[in-house]
Motif scaffolding. Sequence first.
Motif, PDB file in Angstrom:
ATOM      1  N   LYS A 181       0.829  -1.202   0.000  1.00  0.00           N
ATOM      2  CA  LYS A 181       0.000   0.000   0.000  1.00  0.00           C
ATOM      3  C   LYS A 181       0.865   1.255   0.000  1.00  0.00           C
ATOM      4  O   LYS A 181       0.562   2.241  -0.688  1.00  0.00           O
ATOM      5  CB  LYS A 181      -0.927  -0.008   1.216  1.00  0.00           C
ATOM      6  N   LEU A 182       1.961   1.222   0.762  1.00  0.00           N
ATOM      7  CA  LEU A 182       2.866   2.363   0.786  1.00  0.00           C
ATOM      8  C   LEU A 182       3.477   2.609  -0.588  1.00  0.00           C
ATOM      9  O   LEU A 182       3.630   3.755  -1.022  1.00  0.00           O
ATOM     10  CB  LEU A 182       3.974   2.143   1.818  1.00  0.00           C
ATOM     11  N   ILE A 183       3.830   1.526  -1.288  1.00  0.00           N
ATOM     12  CA  ILE A 183       4.405   1.662  -2.624  1.00  0.00           C
ATOM     13  C   ILE A 183       3.391   2.265  -3.587  1.00  0.00           C
ATOM     14  O   ILE A 183       3.719   3.147  -4.396  1.00  0.00           O
ATOM     15  CB  ILE A 183       4.904   0.300  -3.135  1.00  0.00           C
ATOM     16  N   ASN A 184       2.157   1.805  -3.509  1.00  0.00           N
ATOM     17  CA  ASN A 184       1.118   2.312  -4.423  1.00  0.00           C
ATOM     18  C   ASN A 184       0.781   3.777  -4.159  1.00  0.00           C
ATOM     19  O   ASN A 184       0.401   4.500  -5.088  1.00  0.00           O
ATOM     20  CB  ASN A 184      -0.140   1.456  -4.311  1.00  0.00           C
ATOM     21  N   ASN A 185       0.897   4.192  -2.900  1.00  0.00           N
ATOM     22  CA  ASN A 185       0.560   5.571  -2.546  1.00  0.00           C
ATOM     23  C   ASN A 185       1.793   6.451  -2.381  1.00  0.00           C
ATOM     24  O   ASN A 185       1.699   7.544  -1.805  1.00  0.00           O
ATOM     25  CB  ASN A 185      -0.260   5.591  -1.247  1.00  0.00           C
ATOM     26  N   LEU A 186       2.915   6.005  -2.869  1.00  0.00           N
ATOM     27  CA  LEU A 186       4.175   6.718  -2.653  1.00  0.00           C
ATOM     28  C   LEU A 186       4.192   8.030  -3.444  1.00  0.00           C
ATOM     29  O   LEU A 186       3.892   8.056  -4.635  1.00  0.00           O
ATOM     30  CB  LEU A 186       5.345   5.822  -3.080  1.00  0.00           C
ATOM     31  N   THR A 187       4.537   9.103  -2.756  1.00  0.00           N
ATOM     32  CA  THR A 187       4.647  10.411  -3.407  1.00  0.00           C
ATOM     33  C   THR A 187       6.101  10.808  -3.629  1.00  0.00           C
ATOM     34  O   THR A 187       6.390  11.587  -4.541  1.00  0.00           O
ATOM     35  CB  THR A 187       3.961  11.487  -2.553  1.00  0.00           C
ATOM     36  N   GLU A 188       7.014  10.311  -2.815  1.00  0.00           N
ATOM     37  CA  GLU A 188       8.443  10.570  -2.973  1.00  0.00           C
ATOM     38  C   GLU A 188       9.114   9.288  -3.427  1.00  0.00           C
ATOM     39  O   GLU A 188       9.171   8.316  -2.665  1.00  0.00           O
ATOM     40  CB  GLU A 188       9.062  11.064  -1.662  1.00  0.00           C
ATOM     41  N   ASN A 189       9.595   9.281  -4.649  1.00  0.00           N
ATOM     42  CA  ASN A 189      10.147   8.048  -5.194  1.00  0.00           C
ATOM     43  C   ASN A 189      11.486   7.673  -4.596  1.00  0.00           C
ATOM     44  O   ASN A 189      12.044   6.630  -4.920  1.00  0.00           O
ATOM     45  CB  ASN A 189      10.286   8.164  -6.722  1.00  0.00           C
ATOM     46  N   TYR A 190      12.033   8.515  -3.701  1.00  0.00           N
ATOM     47  CA  TYR A 190      13.319   8.199  -3.087  1.00  0.00           C
ATOM     48  C   TYR A 190      13.243   6.927  -2.245  1.00  0.00           C
ATOM     49  O   TYR A 190      14.234   6.212  -2.092  1.00  0.00           O
ATOM     50  CB  TYR A 190      13.800   9.357  -2.195  1.00  0.00           C
TER      51      TYR A 190
END
Length: 389
Positions: A201-210
């Motif tokens: 879920k964190l990957i799908n909603n990630l806003t900072e690709n770092y």
Amino acid sequence: MIVYDKNLLDNLTLAEEAKSLQAAGFISKEQKDFIKKELPAFKRQSNILVRLGFFLLGSFLYSSICSVIALIGLNSERVFFEICCYIFAIIGFAGAEFLANQNYYEHGLDDAFILGAVLNLGIAIGITTEGNNGLVIAFFVAVASFMMYKRYLNLLSILIFCISVSALLFFGMLEFGDIGKAILPFVAMLFAAAFYFFTKKLINNLTENYYYRGLLWANSFCLILFYFSCNYLVVRELSVVLLENKILPGTDIPFAFFFYAFTFIVPAVYLVQALRTKDRIMLWLSFLSIGFSIYTIGFYYSVLPVEVALTVGGLVLFAIAYFSIRKIKDNEVGLTFRPDRINTSNALLNAEALIVASTFGMKPEVKPENSPMEFGGGGFSGGGSEGSF
């Protein structure tokens, strides 16, 4: 929280994209080099062998600094022995901060100080607790490694975090006595599943690709933990060590049927899900888990001699590979045996030329046959002659 300049992190992403485009044939090597030259970049080593060399050099530097401090406090009381690893950990944190401010990122030198700081902190907590409380050690190592990842984006730190959290769960369940030991496989299985969907879920909603690569590592670790949590070999050996169960001939561990089924069903589920979602990491993990499942059964039940089993297994794998290739070799989309479009071939350049030619009605240039009369010159304004035959 990230210590690095985010503009440099964005530049690193752009440089990697340019490298991929150059490998695919969309841009030339000169264009890629121009982009890389124009973008300010980190002091970074992409070659794993060179990075390993700098890691060894950094480890030598780190250990040298710690050795000097140890020599200074060599004649002191036992109190120095109890606090020396805390001092070494502080040196590691300070060195990592200094190198980060000098724009060292995934260089090798920074890895040595980051990992050394976490390792020394764990040893320091172990000395303080006299090695009798693995729960406390795992907790502090998990916190330290997570903070190092959040600040320095060090991928090895997120791996240490995942391992230490698993150790935290393990030691925590041991605190409940025999009941905790008995239900440990099921708790680990549920924990791995919950952590997998949480990171997904964190990957799908990630806003900072770092943070993408770190979350991907954690997500993949959850798949490994989920499989091993209820693998028959792991559960049986742990029951012997933790519960001191003596498994006599003709007997088996409780819920053995469930663990047998789990050992073979989970790799199959991984394989089907990987093919459905085109997840390459899960595909490789499915192959490895299938191999370990076969090893699990062979560890306890010798169905065939080793040489016969290897021969039969090789023939089966060859047959599967052969018929799979025959089935998917002509697929244009989805699962296919065709080469990846992102490669070093000139197919895309050739395709671009064909598209341009078909769009503008151009035909390939045909080289004329050599004429016996040679033309040239053009010293005067007409005819291409020079005033002589």
